[in-house]
Write an enzyme that holds these catalytic residues in place. Structure first.
Site, PDB file in Angstrom:
ATOM      1  N   HIS A 155     -56.288  85.097 -71.707  1.00 25.86           N
ATOM      2  CA  HIS A 155     -54.894  84.796 -72.100  1.00 25.86           C
ATOM      3  C   HIS A 155     -54.845  84.027 -73.423  1.00 25.86           C
ATOM      4  O   HIS A 155     -53.909  83.262 -73.662  1.00 25.86           O
ATOM      5  CB  HIS A 155     -54.158  83.983 -71.028  1.00 25.86           C
ATOM      6  CG  HIS A 155     -54.319  84.517 -69.647  1.00 25.86           C
ATOM      7  ND1 HIS A 155     -53.458  85.438 -69.088  1.00 25.86           N
ATOM      8  CD2 HIS A 155     -55.282  84.295 -68.701  1.00 25.86           C
ATOM      9  CE1 HIS A 155     -53.857  85.738 -67.859  1.00 25.86           C
ATOM     10  NE2 HIS A 155     -54.972  85.063 -67.609  1.00 25.86           N
ATOM     11  N   SER A 276     -53.806  85.564-103.146  1.00 23.85           N
ATOM     12  CA  SER A 276     -52.359  85.770-103.203  1.00 23.85           C
ATOM     13  C   SER A 276     -51.912  85.676-104.654  1.00 23.85           C
ATOM     14  O   SER A 276     -52.465  84.901-105.436  1.00 23.85           O
ATOM     15  CB  SER A 276     -51.667  84.691-102.374  1.00 23.85           C
ATOM     16  OG  SER A 276     -50.337  84.498-102.830  1.00 23.85           O
ATOM     17  N   LYS A 282     -54.853  80.676-101.348  1.00 20.13           N
ATOM     18  CA  LYS A 282     -55.041  81.675-100.303  1.00 20.13           C
ATOM     19  C   LYS A 282     -56.312  82.492-100.443  1.00 20.13           C
ATOM     20  O   LYS A 282     -56.751  82.823-101.537  1.00 20.13           O
ATOM     21  CB  LYS A 282     -53.851  82.650-100.296  1.00 20.13           C
ATOM     22  CG  LYS A 282     -52.590  82.005 -99.814  1.00 20.13           C
ATOM     23  CD  LYS A 282     -52.537  81.940 -98.306  1.00 20.13           C
ATOM     24  CE  LYS A 282     -51.550  82.969 -97.827  1.00 20.13           C
ATOM     25  NZ  LYS A 282     -51.481  83.042 -96.386  1.00 20.13           N
ATOM     26  N   GLU A 289     -57.248  93.259 -91.808  1.00 21.07           N
ATOM     27  CA  GLU A 289     -55.864  93.628 -91.491  1.00 21.07           C
ATOM     28  C   GLU A 289     -55.617  95.111 -91.742  1.00 21.07           C
ATOM     29  O   GLU A 289     -54.922  95.783 -90.981  1.00 21.07           O
ATOM     30  CB  GLU A 289     -54.882  92.798 -92.328  1.00 21.07           C
ATOM     31  CG  GLU A 289     -54.848  91.331 -91.915  1.00 21.07           C
ATOM     32  CD  GLU A 289     -54.058  90.490 -92.908  1.00 21.07           C
ATOM     33  OE1 GLU A 289     -52.921  90.851 -93.243  1.00 21.07           O
ATOM     34  OE2 GLU A 289     -54.592  89.469 -93.368  1.00 21.07           O
TER      35      GLU A 289
END
Ligand code: ARG
Length: 457
Positions: A155, A276, A282, A289
């Protein structure tokens, strides 16, 4: 005029040529198409179905075209529709009359089935090799991290301590199953359909076994209708590809989570992360992804072909031309995904201190605390309740179980002794899990050895 133009009094509308021509994408089958035709022509000559000299000319002509294809010297013709008619047209331009005998005893329906099967076999073999490379990367990390403690989750809540090696080996099992699936897809594709003709076989005495032998197929198809109407082998490939992408996607999702500021379990190599345009600090896990994102595409390819096939009466229907773009897209996406993922995984740095620290928080040793009480004679259900109260107490005091003194522990159960502190250490929690498939280092070592043996089978 079209190769099939005899009964037509008008030429095809440009709109139609543009709509149904498949050469823009089936030119990828050029090598398979030409190799298949060489085998067909060779067999036609051997059987005396066409003159031996013509068969020889055809084979020579096709070899020349293949060489030119490889050097990128061929200009494909859109109005010749597809790869099959392009090759035949070029052949006849080059060698004259003999070229017109190539298509004896054959239809584009069995020809395209053959080409796609040959391509699918290659795609399966290539995927198996890539999966073996990925498995090697995973096994390497596992071997180096038999003792690297990390929290295991259910979980997405900290559950029990495991090791990084154990976590890695879970993925190894998934990709090992993928390898089996691609091997099965290979066997499904490894059936030679030429001789099915358009749908009803042919009147010529073709030697189908001989063509299968020339092309390295292990079997010939058993029914001419099925020979041209079957695309199950592509669905097998697409299903295996979808499941494999799902596995990659889950792994990527974990790397993305592990790479967050909150976790800091991994550091992506700079070569596999991006920045970024606005936020200077970043470093984003874009590769992971994008693999996760592209998984949807491959599912789409599977759904597209399943849907294309579901309403088709026997035998061949032009709808089936749609098989190729879905298949090629899935194959390309999978190949790119596997390649970049394996490279990224090999360069990832694990922040072992953070993993270990993560394991000690969140009462991951609570089950072991209950097991300790059981060992001292308490029934498991009672032990569960005692530890539950202990956890509640710790939460109030903002402590971990190991922060409690023996006196404190004894207030919850008199059977606690000094040895409990050893039992609750993260290392001992892992080491006590010593049954096959469990995270104790020697058990994981056994699983690594077993997996390597499967790979060398
Ligand atoms: N381009 C076609 C395909 O990809 C080849 C078979 C065409 N057969 C036909 N009867 N139109 O499926």
């Amino acid at each position: 005029m079209k190769l099939w133009g005899g009964r037509f009094s008008k030429s095809t509308d440009n709109l139609v040529d543009d709509f149904h021509s498949s050469i823009s994408f089936d030119q990828r089958l050029a090598e398979q198409d030409i190799t298949g035709s060489i085998a067909h022509a060779t067999m036609l000559g051997e059987q005396g179905i066409i003159p031996k000299e013509d068969a020889d000319k055809i084979v020579e002509g096709l070899k020349g075209i293949l060489a030119d294809v490889k050097e990128g010297k061929i200009e494909w013709m859109v109005d010749a529709e597809d790869i099959h008619m392009n090759v035949e047209t070029i052949l006849t331009q080059r060698i004259g009359e003999a070229g017109k005998r190539l298509h004896t005893g054959r239809s584009r329906n069995d020809q395209v089935a053959l080409d796609v099967r040959m391509y699918a076999k290659l795609a399966c073999q290539e995927t198996v090799a890539m999966l073996e490379d990925l498995l090697d990367a995973i096994l390497t990390h596992a071997q180096e991290n038999l003792h690297t403690i990390m929290p295991g989750y259910t979980h997405m809540q900290k559950a029990q301590p495991i090791t990084l090696a154990h976590h890695m080996m879970a993925y190894a099992q998934m990709f090992l199953r993928d390898r089996t699936r691609f091997q099965a897809a290979y066997r499904a594709a490894d059936v030679m359909p030429l001789g099915s003709g358009a749908l009803a076989g042919t009147t010529y005495p073709l030697n189908r076994e001989r063509v299968a032998e020339l092309l390295g197929f292990s079997a010939i198809s058993q029914n001419s209708l099925d020979g041209v109407a079957d695309r199950d082998f592509l669905l097998d490939y697409l299903s295996a590809a979808s499941i494999c992408m799902m596995h990659l996607s889950r792994f990527c999702e974990e790397l993305i989570i592990w790479n967050t500021n909150e976790f800091r379990f991994v550091e992506m190599d700079d070569a596999y992360a991006t920045g970024s345009s606005i936020m200077p600090q970043k470093k984003n896990p874009d590769v992971a992804e994008l693999i996760r994102g592209k998984t949807g595409r491959v599912y789409g390819d599977l759904m597209a072909l399943l849907t294309t096939m579901k309403g088709l009466p026997l035998a061949y229907n032009k709808d089936m031309q749609e098989d190729k773009e879905a298949f090629f897209d899935a194959r390309d996406t999978l190949v790119k995904g596997l390649t970049v993922f394996t490279a990224m995984l090999r360069t990832v740095t694990f922040r072992k201190e953070n993993m270990e620290r993560g394991a000690s928080g969140g009462f991951t040793n609570a089950t072991d605390c209950a097991d300790y009480l059981v060992k001292k004679g308490v029934a498991f259900r009672d032990a569960h309740a005692v530890v539950g109260r202990l956890v509640a107490h710790c939460l109030n005091e903002n402590k971990a179980l190991l922060d409690l003194t023996l006196d404190e522990l004894k207030q919850f159960s008199s059977v606690f002794e000094q040895d409990v502190f050893d039992d609750l250490s993260m290392l001992s929690c892992v080491e006590k899990r010593r049954i096959p498939g469990a995270p104790a280092p020697d058990m994981v070592q056994a699983s690594i050895d077993w997996t390597r043996a499967q790979l060398h089978d």
